[in-house]
Enzyme design. Structure first.
Site, short mmCIF file in Angstrom:
data_model
loop_
_atom_site.label_atom_id
_atom_site.label_comp_id
_atom_site.label_asym_id
_atom_site.label_seq_id
_atom_site.Cartn_x
_atom_site.Cartn_y
_atom_site.Cartn_z
N HIS A 107 0.84 -1.20 0.00
CA HIS A 107 0.00 0.00 0.00
C HIS A 107 0.88 1.25 0.00
CE1 HIS A 107 -3.86 -2.15 0.93
NE2 HIS A 107 -2.98 -3.07 1.28
N TYR A 142 3.97 -5.37 10.04
CA TYR A 142 3.90 -3.92 9.86
C TYR A 142 4.99 -3.23 10.68
CZ TYR A 142 -0.88 -4.42 7.80
OH TYR A 142 -1.96 -4.76 7.03
C1 HEM Z 1 -0.46 -11.53 6.85
C2 HEM Z 1 -1.10 -10.78 6.02
C3 HEM Z 1 -0.68 -9.37 5.67
C4 HEM Z 1 0.57 -8.85 5.52
C5 HEM Z 1 1.89 -9.58 5.66
C6 HEM Z 1 0.42 -7.45 5.19
C7 HEM Z 1 1.47 -6.57 4.96
C8 HEM Z 1 1.36 -5.19 4.93
C9 HEM Z 1 2.43 -4.25 5.05
C10 HEM Z 1 3.90 -4.59 5.18
C11 HEM Z 1 1.90 -3.00 5.02
C12 HEM Z 1 2.65 -1.66 5.16
C13 HEM Z 1 2.65 -1.28 6.64
C14 HEM Z 1 3.49 -0.06 6.97
O1 HEM Z 1 4.64 0.06 6.54
O2 HEM Z 1 2.98 0.80 7.75
C15 HEM Z 1 0.49 -3.15 4.86
C16 HEM Z 1 -0.41 -2.11 4.76
C17 HEM Z 1 -1.78 -2.29 4.66
N1 HEM Z 1 -2.48 -3.48 4.73
FE1 HEM Z 1 -1.70 -5.30 4.95
N2 HEM Z 1 -0.91 -7.14 5.16
C18 HEM Z 1 -1.61 -8.29 5.45
C19 HEM Z 1 -2.97 -8.42 5.55
C20 HEM Z 1 -3.88 -7.42 5.35
C21 HEM Z 1 -5.30 -7.58 5.43
C22 HEM Z 1 -6.06 -8.85 5.81
C23 HEM Z 1 -5.83 -6.37 5.14
C24 HEM Z 1 -7.30 -6.09 5.05
C25 HEM Z 1 -7.98 -5.36 5.79
C26 HEM Z 1 -4.74 -5.44 4.89
C27 HEM Z 1 -4.86 -4.10 4.59
C28 HEM Z 1 -3.82 -3.20 4.58
C29 HEM Z 1 -3.99 -1.78 4.37
C30 HEM Z 1 -5.30 -1.05 4.15
C31 HEM Z 1 -2.71 -1.22 4.44
C32 HEM Z 1 -2.35 0.25 4.28
C33 HEM Z 1 -2.31 0.90 5.63
C34 HEM Z 1 -1.76 2.29 5.52
O3 HEM Z 1 -2.35 3.11 4.80
O4 HEM Z 1 -0.74 2.52 6.15
N3 HEM Z 1 -3.57 -6.11 5.03
N4 HEM Z 1 0.17 -4.48 4.82
#
Ligand code: HEM
Ligand code: HEM
Lengths: 376, 179
Positions: A68, A338
């Protein structure tokens, strides 16, 4: 008591045996520490390899989120209806106004990718509650996720990583992965035919994972939630995606916010007996009971460069009293992963976001002191 | 005549904190190296016990200031005494620094600092991404340094008990205060 400090007091059988035993205690404790830290436990799934896989998949873009990566900050408030208190004592649910900041984003780790992609439209929120409490959410427009476990997440990333020779994932690896993961295959089929919202403003945003809600009487239940927009749904023509300007979705929502605030209604969705609460790949039937708990109003958008969202980790396990993580294995993994991504990106210099010089965002001019703004 | 053992309060604090600090070191490295569900409860526990340890170390310093510790044996060689004193200063410095760095890094990261599920500590500084990353790494390095110092301390204590047999181990391990 005279101490035995001289070498000849120690260099005897008894002394050497003691020294050996002490060495064994120190060495054993160090080995146990190394095991706890995962250094001697190669089979334990750790967060760093998952972040590495994301970097391997989309490249390492210093200063940006590893997933993202492209996003836009928003500012607004939330008005509780009071209804939510029957389910959770969370102070967000009181009949009160809570300030919130957030972030619209598109999935993927490329910070200047084009918006015309069949991917998640997302909204992350950080509610600032009384007495230092916070509630952080990171939500997608699709109610389900492609994988159920962190191991599957890692395997999926690795299987779909582009081959440097062709620039495309190796179809054999993708097929082998899909054969082992029918849930991901089902998700891909769903994404291909489900309509894509035409705007960040008319998309619903889902918790995806279930959470544990506890009310003032101590009653606990598992639930998911959804934010449904007041803006009427419109579909994006998937055939024209490639022809769209790079930042069209972000520009579009900036244009809407220039006209006035955007509103969503937050509802808690209660499962029936048997609905899975620890598997984010499984949707719940549409007819499940919903309790409307409040209204989210987004007033304005600010680029990440000037806004309050860039340096926030929207860890979905940062929750107020009255809400706790469920047993869904994705939740703990998200928190752990995260945090690693956050530590990496905050340790790198912040780079300008794709929208930094976008004229759709008058707030960018706000970087100059107010007195220097041209009179209108 | 000066006592042969530490005061009861000092011994109680020493052994309580020893268990908690070793626990914190293991919880710390364990929780950041897993994506399993234990992460969900270990992280809040880590913050809560860590904040408690900050209070305990302040009480301990007060106890130390009011109850003089027993002197090291008169016949203990001077360099060895110097090493003992220095290692105790390092232990105290790390026991104070680790919780303060933990609290500061969460402040710089803009995180809520929740302890025991209910209290929210005020931030010690305004959010600052670069500072967060620096403090986060510092927390790790200081924790490794504390682990090594604890191992050295433990080894030295056992050497007093089984090699030097000079009563130093007993001065902290005794059940009763002895004169
Ligand atoms: C094990 C499963 C998952 C992994 C490994 C993962 C990994 C990541 C990582 C690395 C980030 C960036 C975080 C940062 O640097 O602050 C991220 C952001 C995000 N993830 Fe996931 N994610 C997973 C599951 C999910 C799920 C189930 C959702 C559904 C709701 C989701 C929605 C988001 C959203 C909306 C962001 C953006 C948040 C922002 O704007 O900072 N993720 N994810
Ligand atoms: C004697 C006190 C403490 C000790 C010995 C200690 C030790 C540790 C250790 C060994 C780690 C793992 C570091 C790594 O492997 O990278 C860690 C991580 C952490 N500590 Fe502490 N800590 C202490 C106090 C605190 C306090 C008071 C707080 C906050 C209030 C805190 C918050 C954290 C957090 C949030 C992490 C994980 C951060 C992440 O996921 O990136 N610690 N600590």
């Amino acid at each position: 008591m005279p101490g035995a400090y001289r070498l000849q007091d120690i260099l005897n059988r008894r002394g050497l045996t003691s020294l050996l035993a002490i060495g064994a205690v120190a060495g054993g404790a160090t080995a146990a520490f190394a095991y706890a830290g995962g250094w001697l436990a190669p089979s334990r799934l750790q967060p760093a390899p998952i972040v590495n896989a994301l970097e391997g998949h989309d490249g390492r873009h210093e200063g940006f989120r590893r997933a993202h990566a492209k996003g836009l900050c928003v500012v607004g408030h939330f008005d509780g209806t009071g209804q939510g208190l029957t389910l959770s004592k969370a102070s967000l649910f009181r009949q009160a106004t809570t300030p919130v900041i957030g972030r619209f984003s598109l999935a993927g780790g490329v910070p200047d990718a084009g918006d015309g992609r069949v991917t998640f439209h997302s909204l992350a929120l950080k509610f600032q509650l009384p007495a230092g409490e916070q509630w952080r959410m990171a939500m997608n427009h699709v109610p389900v996720f492609p994988v159920a476990t962190p191991q599957a997440f890692l395997d999926f990333q690795v299987a779909t990583t582009p081959d440097p020779a062709t620039g495309k994932p190796d179809p054999a690896k993708v097929q082998a992965y899909m054969a082992r993961h029918p849930e991901t295959k089902a998700f891909a089929d769903y994404m291909a035919k489900a309509p894509l919202p035409s705007s960040f403003a008319n998309a619903s945003y889902n918790s995806v994972n279930a959470f544990r809600f506890t009310n003032g009487q101590g009653q606990t239940r598992l639930a998911r939630w959804i934010f449904t927009p007041e803006a009427p749904f419109q579909e994006l023509d998937k055939a024209t995606l490639a022809a769209q300007p790079r930042d069209f979705l972000f520009d579009e929502v900036a244009g809407r916010l220039a006209q006035g605030p955007l509103v969503w209604h937050m509802s808690i969705i209660l499962p029936d007996v048997g609905d899975p609460t620890d598997d984010a790949t499984k949707p719940w039937p549409e007819d499940r009971r919903r309790v409307e708990v409040g209204t989210l109003t987004i007033d304005r958008a600010v680029t990440e460069d000037d806004g309050p969202c860039r340096d926030v980790n929207f860890d979905p396990t940062i929750l107020p009293a009255g809400v706790a993580p469920s047993d869904d294995p994705l939740l703990a993994a998200r928190s752990s992963v995260y945090a690693v991504g956050y530590t990496r990106r905050t340790g790198e210099p912040a780079a300008p976001s794709a929208l930094a010089h976008d004229t759709a965002f008058p707030a960018t001019a706000g970087r100059q002191p107010a007195t220097m703004e041209p009179a209108q | 005549m000066s006592p042969h053992t530490f005061s009861g309060a000092a011994r109680l604090l020493h052994w309580l904190m020893a268990v908690l600090i070793i626990g914190m070191l293991f919880i710390g490295v364990g929780m950041v190296s897993t994506v399993g569900n234990s992460h969900t409860w270990l992280v809040p526990l880590h913050k809560s016990v860590g904040a408690t340890l900050l209070v305990l170390v302040l009480i301990r310093l007060a106890v130390r200031a009011t109850h003089r510790p027993p002197p090291l044996p008169a016949d203990m060689p001077a360099p060895q005494k110097a090493i003992a004193h220095l290692s105790h200063i390092v232990l105290y410095a790390l026991m104070i620094a680790l919780p303060l760095v933990g609290w500061s890094m969460l402040s710089a990261g803009g995180y809520p600092i929740t302890v025991w599920g209910a209290a929210h500590l005020p931030p010690l500084m305004a959010p600052d991404r670069g500072l967060y990353a620096t403090l986060r790494h510092l927390h790790t390095y200081l924790a490794y340094a504390l682990f090594l110092t604890v191992i050295a301390h433990l080894s030295a204590a056992l050497m007093h008990a089984f090699l030097f047999r000079d009563g130093v181990f007993q001065s902290m391990a005794a059940w009763r205060t002895r004169r």
